[in-house]
Write a protein that holds these residues in place. Structure first.
Motif, PDB file in Angstrom:
ATOM      1  N   SER A   1       0.820  -1.200   0.000  1.00 21.34           N
ATOM      2  CA  SER A   1       0.000   0.000   0.000  1.00 21.34           C
ATOM      3  C   SER A   1       0.869   1.272   0.000  1.00 21.34           C
ATOM      4  O   SER A   1       0.562   2.236  -0.692  1.00 21.34           O
ATOM      5  CB  SER A   1      -0.899  -0.016   1.234  1.00 21.34           C
ATOM      6  OG  SER A   1      -2.134   0.593   0.966  1.00 21.34           O
TER       7      SER A   1
ATOM      8  N   GLY B   1       0.777   3.944  -2.867  1.00 20.16           N
ATOM      9  CA  GLY B   1       0.398   5.310  -2.523  1.00 20.16           C
ATOM     10  C   GLY B   1       1.306   6.340  -3.163  1.00 20.16           C
ATOM     11  O   GLY B   1       0.865   7.402  -3.570  1.00 20.16           O
TER      12      GLY B   1
ATOM     13  N   ARG C   1       3.810  10.855   3.862  1.00 20.05           N
ATOM     14  CA  ARG C   1       2.351  10.968   3.703  1.00 20.05           C
ATOM     15  C   ARG C   1       2.010  12.063   2.703  1.00 20.05           C
ATOM     16  O   ARG C   1       1.101  11.915   1.884  1.00 20.05           O
ATOM     17  CB  ARG C   1       1.694  11.249   5.054  1.00 20.05           C
ATOM     18  CG  ARG C   1       1.639  10.017   5.938  1.00 20.05           C
ATOM     19  CD  ARG C   1       0.744  10.258   7.142  1.00 20.05           C
ATOM     20  NE  ARG C   1       1.346  11.185   8.077  1.00 20.05           N
ATOM     21  CZ  ARG C   1       0.738  12.272   8.549  1.00 20.05           C
ATOM     22  NH1 ARG C   1      -0.476  12.584   8.177  1.00 20.05           N
ATOM     23  NH2 ARG C   1       1.371  13.044   9.402  1.00 20.05           N
TER      24      ARG C   1
ATOM     25  N   ASP D   1       0.045  11.684  -0.815  1.00 25.79           N
ATOM     26  CA  ASP D   1      -1.168  12.473  -1.022  1.00 25.79           C
ATOM     27  C   ASP D   1      -1.109  13.209  -2.359  1.00 25.79           C
ATOM     28  O   ASP D   1      -2.071  13.193  -3.130  1.00 25.79           O
ATOM     29  CB  ASP D   1      -1.284  13.469   0.148  1.00 25.79           C
ATOM     30  CG  ASP D   1      -2.544  14.301   0.107  1.00 25.79           C
ATOM     31  OD1 ASP D   1      -2.888  14.817  -0.965  1.00 25.79           O
ATOM     32  OD2 ASP D   1      -3.184  14.449   1.161  1.00 25.79           O
TER      33      ASP D   1
ATOM     34  N   SER E   1      -8.579   0.079   1.300  1.00 21.80           N
ATOM     35  CA  SER E   1      -8.415   1.239   0.420  1.00 21.80           C
ATOM     36  C   SER E   1      -6.957   1.382   0.033  1.00 21.80           C
ATOM     37  O   SER E   1      -6.122   1.799   0.837  1.00 21.80           O
ATOM     38  CB  SER E   1      -8.904   2.535   1.063  1.00 21.80           C
ATOM     39  OG  SER E   1     -10.254   2.384   1.445  1.00 21.80           O
TER      40      SER E   1
ATOM     41  N   ASN F   1      -3.839   3.411   1.555  1.00 19.24           N
ATOM     42  CA  ASN F   1      -4.088   3.751   2.964  1.00 19.24           C
ATOM     43  C   ASN F   1      -3.472   2.663   3.848  1.00 19.24           C
ATOM     44  O   ASN F   1      -3.957   1.534   3.889  1.00 19.24           O
ATOM     45  CB  ASN F   1      -5.595   3.846   3.182  1.00 19.24           C
ATOM     46  CG  ASN F   1      -5.965   4.144   4.627  1.00 19.24           C
ATOM     47  OD1 ASN F   1      -5.214   3.874   5.552  1.00 19.24           O
ATOM     48  ND2 ASN F   1      -7.136   4.717   4.809  1.00 19.24           N
TER      49      ASN F   1
ATOM     50  N   GLY G   1     -12.096   4.246   1.865  1.00 16.91           N
ATOM     51  CA  GLY G   1     -11.869   5.171   0.754  1.00 16.91           C
ATOM     52  C   GLY G   1     -13.006   6.134   0.553  1.00 16.91           C
ATOM     53  O   GLY G   1     -14.098   5.981   1.063  1.00 16.91           O
TER      54      GLY G   1
ATOM     55  N   SER H   1      -4.956  15.103   2.933  1.00 22.77           N
ATOM     56  CA  SER H   1      -5.024  14.140   4.037  1.00 22.77           C
ATOM     57  C   SER H   1      -4.140  14.551   5.217  1.00 22.77           C
ATOM     58  O   SER H   1      -4.101  13.876   6.227  1.00 22.77           O
ATOM     59  CB  SER H   1      -4.639  12.745   3.547  1.00 22.77           C
ATOM     60  OG  SER H   1      -3.298  12.744   3.132  1.00 22.77           O
TER      61      SER H   1
END
Ligand SMILES: Nc1ncnc2c1ncn2[C@@H]1O[C@H](COP(=O)(O)OP(=O)(O)OP(=O)(O)O)[C@@H](O)[C@H]1O
Ligand SMILES: [Mg+2]
Lengths: 304, 234
Positions: free
Chosen positions: A23, A27, A185, A189, A249, A252, A300, B92
């Motif tokens: 993941s 991502g 992160r 994103d 999701s 995540n 999600g 986020s």
């Protein structure tokens, strides 16, 4: 039933470790790494080499800890293998995936290349260790605690669950509290905006592979401790990994953690009704159902 | 003193040239507004200045340095910050984390700067632990500008800061832009809201079809008949 749920949590904690890495990588790089399962195998076999080879050779004691099936050798081999597989994952990115990124290759090329990488890793294991199942301690009797309701629990399994919780908490703190974790992160994103902010996204990508690889190694080793080692172990984990990742999701990592536990429990509980050989089919079915009814997974769709 | 200058820029996304020999000049402390119809190449010009696109011809000079073709991460270190037209916040992440990411390349203690940004946008200070994705359009724009200001840039590039905002919120954003400019930050602002953009601009440029059409002081453009007819609604 209680026993099956407990075994499911053990299996689920191992699936989670793999799913987190899958993941994380998705991502940031938006690509499904089919070689992730085989990174788990590489971790398990690296630890095997250390436990039965190198550490035995330099004379580390073979004694086990109390009721557990392993001792100092494994305790040393575990982090060393995590580091080694982190290195393998980073190397794979540098020599293969980064080149594809530079060429702006499409998702099919990435998928095919990662399948190729998976194949190569597995062949290396087959060449050195053959196709048989192996154990960290062959012939070791693994005593179990009898709990009420006829539930049998092995100390190893309790250890596995605790260790996975520690690893997950560490990862959580890293992502929430450290500058590098926050940047990871942020990059996941919105990688364009991360670049615009001056974040060195290539460095973030290296960290991502390193963490994903290390956690995959941990999962592979723990599966070897709990069950056995086999060159196809990681490859066979691929469907549960994807099922957990999609359920939670994709992209995540907290979803991947939860998804891993759900898939693990579902797989084990299914053995009460189905032959154990159908376990992968259970994960596959859950994945298909999720893709059909809620393609963004259970976590999600609320943001963005 | 000229702080930023792009000269005879020709650039595009593929073979096709979107910008054709475009030039723009920013003096120290100025607000420069760029107006023009949709598809004129306004965003493309900002991206080219910031290094997201490499121009086929032309030069970008920051003070006396040639930064043509530099990558965004190098340009950001030289003192230019950029707020994209869309996707300009980390949805986020919390507000505070968004601002911290703006300061990612800083190795020093940036808590003072963070406090200054919160002084400028008190609304952000009240919600610093809230996810940026949950904010309204006006608040998102503040987060985006706040992130870009964390490095204390010499030049700030803003792409349509008032897009999609109700008039009162747009007016609030324009007030903030003026306040930021008062602290000595030079700016290039691309705007659909041509009247407001020219009112606050020291200098304005009109771009159409990838070419310079006109440039003059903000006041002069506001009273220019042609500009009035085409861009200020008569
Ligand atoms: N990423 C891209 N790839 C290819 N073409 C693009 C890309 N972005 C914009 N274009 C094209 O470049 C031209 C100029 O676009 P640009 O976004 O610079 O216009 P703009 O003046 O900012 O317009 P708007 O007011 O709509 O934001 C348009 O024809 C657009 O279709
Ligand atoms: Mg635009």
């Amino acid at each position: 039933m209680v026993e099956l749920i407990f075994y499911g949590i053990v299996l689920g904690s191992i699936i989670s470790l793999g799913a987190i890495g899958l993941s994380l990588v998705y991502g940031i790089l938006r690509f499904a790494n089919f070689a992730h399962g085989d990174l788990m195998s590489v971790g398990a076999y690296t630890a095997l080499f250390l436990v039965t080879g190198f550490l035995a050779w330099i004379g580390v004691s073979d004694a086990t800890f109390g009721p557990l099936s392993f001792g100092w050798r494994m305790l040393i081999a575990f982090p060393v293998s995590m580091l080694a597989v982190a290195g393998v994952a980073i190397l794979l990115d540098r020599v293969l995936y980064r080149k594809l990124r530079a060429k702006k290759s499409g998702p099919v090329i990435f998928a095919m290349s990662s399948l190729g990488a998976a194949f190569i890793l597995r062949m290396i294991i087959l060449i050195f260790w053959g196709a048989d199942s192996l154990f960290y301690r062959p012939g070791m009797l693994r005593p179990a605690y009898e709990l009420p309701l006829g539930v049998k629990i092995r100390p190893d399994q309790v250890f596995i669950i605790i260790l996975v919780c520690v690893l997950m908490t560490t990862l959580h703190l890293f992502l929430q509290k450290t500058k590098m974790g926050k940047a990871m992160r942020a990059t996941s994103d919105n990688i364009e905006l991360a670049r615009v902010s001056g974040i060195d996204t290539e460095r973030i990508i290296i960290w991502t592979w390193g963490i994903g690889g290390a956690l995959a190694a941990a999962g592979g080793i723990l599966y070897g401790v709990d069950v056995q080692l086999h060159p196809y172990m990681g490859w066979n984990f691929l469907i549960p990994l994807f099922a957990a990742t999609i359920l939670g999701s994709i992209g995540n990592i907290y979803g991947a953690m939860v998804g891993g536990f759900i898939i693990g429990v579902a797989q084990q509980v299914s053995t009460a009704f189905l032959m154990p050989t159908y376990k992968p089919a259970v994960a596959f079915t859950i994945m298909i159902v999720i893709l059909l009814i809620r393609p963004k997974g259970i976590f999600g769709g609320s943001e963005r | 003193m000229i702080i930023l200058e792009a000269t005879v820029i020709t650039a595009g996304y593929s073979k096709l040239d979107i910008l054709k020999e475009v030039g723009i000049r920013v003096r120290d402390g100025e607000i420069v507004s760029i107006i023009g119809p949709n598809g004129a190449g306004k965003s493309t010009l900002l991206k080219t200045i910031f290094g997201l696109l490499k121009p086929r011809h032309g030069r970008v000079m920051l003070q006396n340095r040639d930064i043509t073709g530099w990558s965004p991460d190098k340009i950001v270190k030289e003192g230019i910050s950029y707020v994209p037209q869309v996707d300009n916040i980390f949805t986020s992440l919390t507000i505070e984390e968004n601002l911290e990411m703006g300061a990612f390349i800083r190795r020093d203690d940036f808590s003072g700067r963070l406090a200054e940004i919160y002084d400028l946008f008190p609304m952000l200070a009240e919600r610093k632990k809230q996810k940026a994705g949950q904010l309204s359009g006006g608040q998102r724009q503040m987060v985006a500008m706040g992130r870009a200001l964390m490095l204390d840039p010499q030049v700030l590039l803003l792409d349509e800061p008032s897009a999609g905002l109700a008039p009162n919120l747009a007016a609030m954003i324009f007030d903030k832009i003026k306040a930021i400019n008062k602290t000595g930050v030079s700016m290039i602002i691309v705007e659909q809201n041509a009247r407001e953009a020219l009112k606050m601009a020291h200098h304005g440029y009109v771009l159409a079809m990838g070419k310079n059409v006109l440039d003059d002081s903000g006041k002069a453009l506001l009273t220019n008949k042609e500009v009035g007819k085409l861009y200020l609604g008569g």
